[in-house]
Motif scaffolding. Structure first.
Motif, PDB file in Angstrom:
ATOM      1  N   ASN A 151       0.820  -1.221   0.000  1.00  0.00           N
ATOM      2  CA  ASN A 151       0.000   0.000   0.000  1.00  0.00           C
ATOM      3  C   ASN A 151       0.846   1.261   0.000  1.00  0.00           C
ATOM      4  O   ASN A 151       0.523   2.228  -0.685  1.00  0.00           O
ATOM      5  CB  ASN A 151      -0.924   0.019   1.231  1.00  0.00           C
ATOM      6  N   GLU A 166       0.667   4.035  -3.068  1.00  0.00           N
ATOM      7  CA  GLU A 166       0.136   5.380  -2.840  1.00  0.00           C
ATOM      8  C   GLU A 166       1.237   6.432  -2.713  1.00  0.00           C
ATOM      9  O   GLU A 166       0.953   7.594  -2.410  1.00  0.00           O
ATOM     10  CB  GLU A 166      -0.754   5.362  -1.589  1.00  0.00           C
ATOM     11  N   ARG A 179      -2.251  -5.712   1.949  1.00  0.00           N
ATOM     12  CA  ARG A 179      -1.320  -4.760   1.320  1.00  0.00           C
ATOM     13  C   ARG A 179      -0.588  -3.913   2.361  1.00  0.00           C
ATOM     14  O   ARG A 179       0.488  -3.394   2.080  1.00  0.00           O
ATOM     15  CB  ARG A 179      -2.073  -3.853   0.329  1.00  0.00           C
ATOM     16  N   ASN A 180      -1.181  -3.736   3.545  1.00  0.00           N
ATOM     17  CA  ASN A 180      -0.457  -3.056   4.626  1.00  0.00           C
ATOM     18  C   ASN A 180       0.649  -3.938   5.194  1.00  0.00           C
ATOM     19  O   ASN A 180       1.582  -3.444   5.825  1.00  0.00           O
ATOM     20  CB  ASN A 180      -1.415  -2.692   5.763  1.00  0.00           C
ATOM     21  N   GLU A 205      -1.907   0.766  11.581  1.00  0.00           N
ATOM     22  CA  GLU A 205      -2.309   0.249  10.279  1.00  0.00           C
ATOM     23  C   GLU A 205      -3.152  -1.007  10.469  1.00  0.00           C
ATOM     24  O   GLU A 205      -2.827  -1.867  11.283  1.00  0.00           O
ATOM     25  CB  GLU A 205      -1.071  -0.128   9.435  1.00  0.00           C
ATOM     26  N   ARG A 206      -4.220  -1.128   9.673  1.00  0.00           N
ATOM     27  CA  ARG A 206      -5.043  -2.338   9.802  1.00  0.00           C
ATOM     28  C   ARG A 206      -4.328  -3.530   9.167  1.00  0.00           C
ATOM     29  O   ARG A 206      -3.832  -3.443   8.038  1.00  0.00           O
ATOM     30  CB  ARG A 206      -6.430  -2.139   9.191  1.00  0.00           C
ATOM     31  N   VAL A 207      -4.261  -4.606   9.903  1.00  0.00           N
ATOM     32  CA  VAL A 207      -3.589  -5.825   9.441  1.00  0.00           C
ATOM     33  C   VAL A 207      -4.420  -7.036   9.879  1.00  0.00           C
ATOM     34  O   VAL A 207      -5.369  -6.915  10.659  1.00  0.00           O
ATOM     35  CB  VAL A 207      -2.157  -5.951  10.013  1.00  0.00           C
ATOM     36  N   TRP A 260     -12.204  -0.598  -0.791  1.00  0.00           N
ATOM     37  CA  TRP A 260     -11.276  -0.581   0.345  1.00  0.00           C
ATOM     38  C   TRP A 260     -11.823  -1.320   1.563  1.00  0.00           C
ATOM     39  O   TRP A 260     -11.145  -1.435   2.572  1.00  0.00           O
ATOM     40  CB  TRP A 260     -10.862   0.855   0.662  1.00  0.00           C
TER      41      TRP A 260
END
Lengths: 330, 179
Positions: free
Chosen positions: A76, A80, A104-105, B78-80, B151
């Motif tokens: 990500n 971006e 993606r994170n 961050e979301r994981v 998303w």
């Protein structure tokens, strides 16, 4: 999951030295492939060496208008990043069309290139798989092979390469920079992914313990327009049935330069050189696009359920070229 | 409960390249602002550490292979997916779960919006949906419905509450406080 031990390293030299010295060890980056495959006993390292503290997350602009992307940068953040969107929209698009926001994170650029196939037989240790356990055969040949490859296959393996990013990188002639015990080397991305042939378990030229540190992405050809087009069973969060990375430069109605690569249909990210050769110097017409697509897919081998991919790949190529051609196509 | 909770968020970790495990090792986790000392094997996922050791069962185990999003938490904001994250790899990072979202007894606006909009049926995916939804707004990925759909695609809802989930997200995005 089998028991594992864990180490954390802070510099590349220690990372490479530690994994090189221990044949039962593996690097741990984002973990999205590693932890998944550990849990289902497909990969069985005894020790994970966590490399997430290594200083390999930078995204730099190169003097040639290209980019250097650190191997630990996350999908990500690369997708971006303003420099990537500006200089390499193909890479940004391919990344954003892969996986889910959470994955993606987590997933790193180096790990993306080294991710393993999603072939259900590779992932099921109770079945025959020459990639997972060489010499056992391939259950996909006569099995449920709708998602499998039609290009670059062998009688040992028809597993599809899953990466979208790699398809964009192959189209752009990127280089994979790796560091091992023997030092640092640059591997052209088209030489990085090895077709299965008789050794489907060998997927890349890296030594055990050799670490991807960067990916260098040259700019798309001057004056070209690029696109990553992905066709899949659902609109998001799904692997490609067929995908196309294209960069096309047309002048006076003639194709001056074209880069074309395919995903979802081949055992490796597939550079469509036959189609490129056929199109270069020819009028940018739908008829020529279709002829080039057929030429590229001419050596395709269908097995059981995946024959539809040949026509689908052709149509996806044509759609991608029409989309980036000035005034569409004639 | 096999963990110690300390008010301090100070987290100590061993030096580089020490081999830890495969048996139980001491792992410090910072979860929702509190530091916890766990004795776990390196193979333990963040998801299992949260649920089975810290009794934070709000985070759900759906597929346990990175496909469904029910286990979504934040690591360093961050979301994981906590099912594909090893707990030991989260030392020195800040983990936030659904239990850390409300302000005391006051629900987070997204939690309130999910209730107001009836954005769930069975509720099993809901903690993951909410952790993703709050992150989505922070990321700036809720411009319109198609943006939200794309998303939020990493969070599956087998009851198919998607339209109401999008309504809840729109409400919070637009500053509506719910019915």
């Amino acid at each position: 999951m089998r028991p594992i031990s864990y180490s954390r390293v802070a510099d590349v030299g220690t990372a490479v030295g530690t994994v090189t010295a221990d044949p039962a060890s593996a690097f741990l980056a984002g973990g999205t492939t590693q932890v998944d495959l550990l849990r289902i006993y497909v990969e069985q390292p005894r020790r994970l060496v966590d490399i997430n503290d290594l200083p390999l997350r930078d995204i730099e602009e190169l003097p040639n208008r290209g980019l250097r992307i650190g191997a630990l940068a996350r999908m990500n953040e690369v997708a971006e990043h303003p420099s990537v969107i500006d200089r390499s929209p193909l890479v940004s698009q391919a990344l954003l069309l892969g996986a889910s926001p959470q994955l993606r994170n987590m997933a790193s650029i180096g790990g993306n290139l080294l991710q393993r196939t999603r072939c259900t037989y590779f992932r099921d240790v109770s079945t025959a798989c020459n990639k997972r356990t060489p010499g056992t055969g391939c259950a996909a040949m006569d099995g449920v092979n709708r998602g499998h490859a039609v290009l670059g296959t062998s009688d040992q393996c028809i597993a599809t390469h899953p990466s979208d990013l790699a398809v964009a990188l192959v189209a752009l002639d990127a280089d994979v920079i790796a560091e091992g015990q023997r030092g640092r080397r640059s591997i052209p991305v088209h030489e990085f992914f090895l077709p299965p042939e008789d050794t489907p378990d060998i997927e890349h030229p890296l030594d055990h313990g050799e670490l991807i540190v960067d990916v260098e992405v040259p700019p798309a050809p001057d004056g070209s327009t690029s696109l990553y087009l992905k066709v899949r069973d659902r609109e998001s969060y799904e692997f490609a049935l067929a995908s196309v990375a294209v960069a096309l430069r047309v002048e006076g109605g003639m194709v001056v330069e074209v880069r074309l690569a395919l995903g979802g249909v081949a055992t490796v990210p597939w550079r469509a050189r036959r189609a490129e050769r056929m199109l270069t110097g020819q009028p940018a017409t739908t008829e020529n696009f279709a002829a080039a697509a057929r030429e590229e897919l001419a050596p395709a081998v269908a097995r059981g359920m995946n024959g539809f991919k040949i026509e689908l790949a052709c149509r996806t190529i044509v759609r991608a070229l029409e989309t980036v051609a000035p005034d569409g196509a004639r | 409960m096999r963990s110690n909770t300390q008010a301090s968020a100070r987290v100590e970790t061993p030096d580089t390249a020490v081999v830890r495990g495969p048996g139980d090792v001491e792992v410090w986790l910072s979860v929702n602002g509190a530091a916890h000392r766990l004795a776990i094997e390196p193979r333990v996922s963040l998801l299992d550490a949260l649920r089975d050791r810290l009794e934070l069962t709000g985070t759900k185990k759906g597929c346990n292979q990175g496909a469904c999003g029910a286990c979504t938490v934040w690591v360093d904001g961050e979301r994981v997916l906590s099912c594909l994250t090893l707990a030991i790899a989260c030392e020195r990072r800040e983990v936030r779960t659904i239990e850390g979202l409300a302000d005391g007894q006051t629900l987070h606006p997204m939690q309130a919006a999910f209730i107001a909009r009836d954005a769930f049926q069975c509720g099993y995916c809901t903690p993951g949906q909410i952790m993703s939804a709050v992150a989505l707004l922070k990321e700036g990925h809720a411009k319109d419905d198609s943006d939200i759909r794309e998303w939020m695609s990493g969070n599956l809802c087998r009851c198919a509450a998607y339209p109401h989930i999008r309504s809840a997200i729109r409400d919070v995005r637009d500053g509506k406080t719910g019915d």
